[in-house]
Design an enzyme around this catalytic site. Sequence first.
Site, PDB file in Angstrom:
ATOM      1  N   LYS A   1       0.839  -1.126   0.047  1.00 25.05           N
ATOM      2  CA  LYS A   1       0.085   0.046   0.000  1.00 25.05           C
ATOM      3  C   LYS A   1       0.692   1.091  -0.055  1.00 25.05           C
ATOM      4  O   LYS A   1       0.608   2.156  -0.730  1.00 25.05           O
ATOM      5  CB  LYS A   1      -0.795   0.183   1.273  1.00 25.05           C
ATOM      6  CG  LYS A   1      -2.107  -1.097   1.075  1.00 25.05           C
ATOM      7  CD  LYS A   1      -2.758  -1.190   2.397  1.00 25.05           C
ATOM      8  CE  LYS A   1      -3.876  -2.416   2.197  1.00 25.05           C
ATOM      9  NZ  LYS A   1      -4.647  -2.772   3.212  1.00 25.05           N
TER      10      LYS A   1
ATOM     11  N   GLN B   1      -3.986  -1.268   9.897  1.00 24.76           N
ATOM     12  CA  GLN B   1      -4.178  -2.492   9.189  1.00 24.76           C
ATOM     13  C   GLN B   1      -4.760  -3.667  10.173  1.00 24.76           C
ATOM     14  O   GLN B   1      -4.603  -3.699  11.254  1.00 24.76           O
ATOM     15  CB  GLN B   1      -2.707  -3.160   8.705  1.00 24.76           C
ATOM     16  CG  GLN B   1      -2.830  -4.720   7.855  1.00 24.76           C
ATOM     17  CD  GLN B   1      -3.511  -4.440   6.458  1.00 24.76           C
ATOM     18  OE1 GLN B   1      -3.725  -3.565   6.079  1.00 24.76           O
ATOM     19  NE2 GLN B   1      -3.886  -5.501   6.147  1.00 24.76           N
TER      20      GLN B   1
ATOM     21  N   ASP C   1     -10.678   3.568   4.850  1.00 21.95           N
ATOM     22  CA  ASP C   1     -10.966   2.070   4.550  1.00 21.95           C
ATOM     23  C   ASP C   1     -12.698   2.056   4.398  1.00 21.95           C
ATOM     24  O   ASP C   1     -13.312   1.076   4.062  1.00 21.95           O
ATOM     25  CB  ASP C   1     -10.435   1.182   6.022  1.00 21.95           C
ATOM     26  CG  ASP C   1      -9.276   0.675   5.632  1.00 21.95           C
ATOM     27  OD1 ASP C   1      -9.092   0.044   4.701  1.00 21.95           O
ATOM     28  OD2 ASP C   1      -8.511   0.705   6.551  1.00 21.95           O
TER      29      ASP C   1
HETATM   30  N1  GUN Z   1      -6.886  -6.114   6.235  1.00 18.85           N
HETATM   31  C1  GUN Z   1      -7.336  -7.032   5.293  1.00 18.85           C
HETATM   32  N2  GUN Z   1      -7.723  -6.390   4.367  1.00 18.85           N
HETATM   33  C2  GUN Z   1      -7.815  -4.916   4.925  1.00 18.85           C
HETATM   34  C3  GUN Z   1      -8.258  -3.729   4.238  1.00 18.85           C
HETATM   35  O1  GUN Z   1      -8.838  -3.549   3.218  1.00 18.85           O
HETATM   36  N3  GUN Z   1      -7.897  -2.577   5.358  1.00 18.85           N
HETATM   37  C4  GUN Z   1      -7.370  -2.849   6.639  1.00 18.85           C
HETATM   38  N4  GUN Z   1      -7.399  -1.834   7.240  1.00 18.85           N
HETATM   39  N5  GUN Z   1      -7.145  -3.880   7.117  1.00 18.85           N
HETATM   40  C5  GUN Z   1      -7.218  -5.103   6.282  1.00 18.85           C
END
Ligand code: GUN
Length: 297
Positions: A52, A96, A119
């Site tokens: 990311k 995350q 998110d």
């Molecule tokens: N863990 C798995 N997918 C995601 C996501 O799209 N965002 C976040 N913050 N954590 C994740």
Amino acid sequence: MTRVLDGNAVGDRIRDDLRDCIDTLEREGVTPGLATVLMSDDPASETYVSMKTRACEDLGIESVHRELDSSAPAEELFDTVEALNGDPSVHGILVQMPVPDHVDKRRVLRSIDPRKDVDGFHPENVGRLVAGDPRYKPCTPHGIQKLLAAADVDPEGEDAVVVGRSEIVGKPMANLLVQKAPGGNATVTVCHSRTDDLAAKTREADIVVAAAGVPEMIDGSMIAEGATVIDVGVNRVDADTEKGYELVGDVDFESAEERAGVITPVPGGVGPMTITMLLYNTVKAASLQAEVPVDLP
Ligand code: GUN
């Protein structure tokens, strides 16, 4: 002929358009900023977060990364989020998931300023999505919506089956597909671990979104001829490879491909779209906070 969708190609086109949006913001002196927060020893989570931040840098989004020891007190995480909430150079914040067990996940989601919640997991943003007035659509389902649109698969009037009811994918996916809005208007069934006779449900579907986190659980015998099959799964399974594992989806690609009309591969399908839509939400967040309108793709 089965069409195999290329998430990298569709994602790259959207990223090109996002570059134009970033140029518009830059002309007004605004550089979009994303903060990622990792509190986990899980190697997969570490990989996702670094993918990311790299994607941000490639596009011209400023990225800051905060890493906390997984055994640190929960308050350290909340203090970190609070500082980022107050930092005007940070337009988007992503913690995350999953966080360690001793940290209250729901409090984490509520602690992020909803205007910076790229998110789309904060209750305010979930509520807006359900109410049909989304601010930030969650990245994976939004990416799937864009992928379907790029492949000319219109969910309107179709029977869609979402397998999985997570907060991150299953529930928001079902919500997007059912909305009275472009990319929606489907008749949606949500299946999960307690569903009776899953195969009977998926076999009736025009669109199957597999997001249960179970390796290769959907095979060709569960798919209608010509159906669209979207595989959200990223499962590490032991394998005789250099890394000792390989990535497989929730769909048994080989058998499903024989019956599907359209299918996404793993990797190279949904994954790149998730990251693209995180960039999209970050650009949107910067635009909203700086009050500089941009033409989002
Ligand atoms: N863990 C798995 N997918 C995601 C996501 O799209 N965002 C976040 N913050 N954590 C994740």
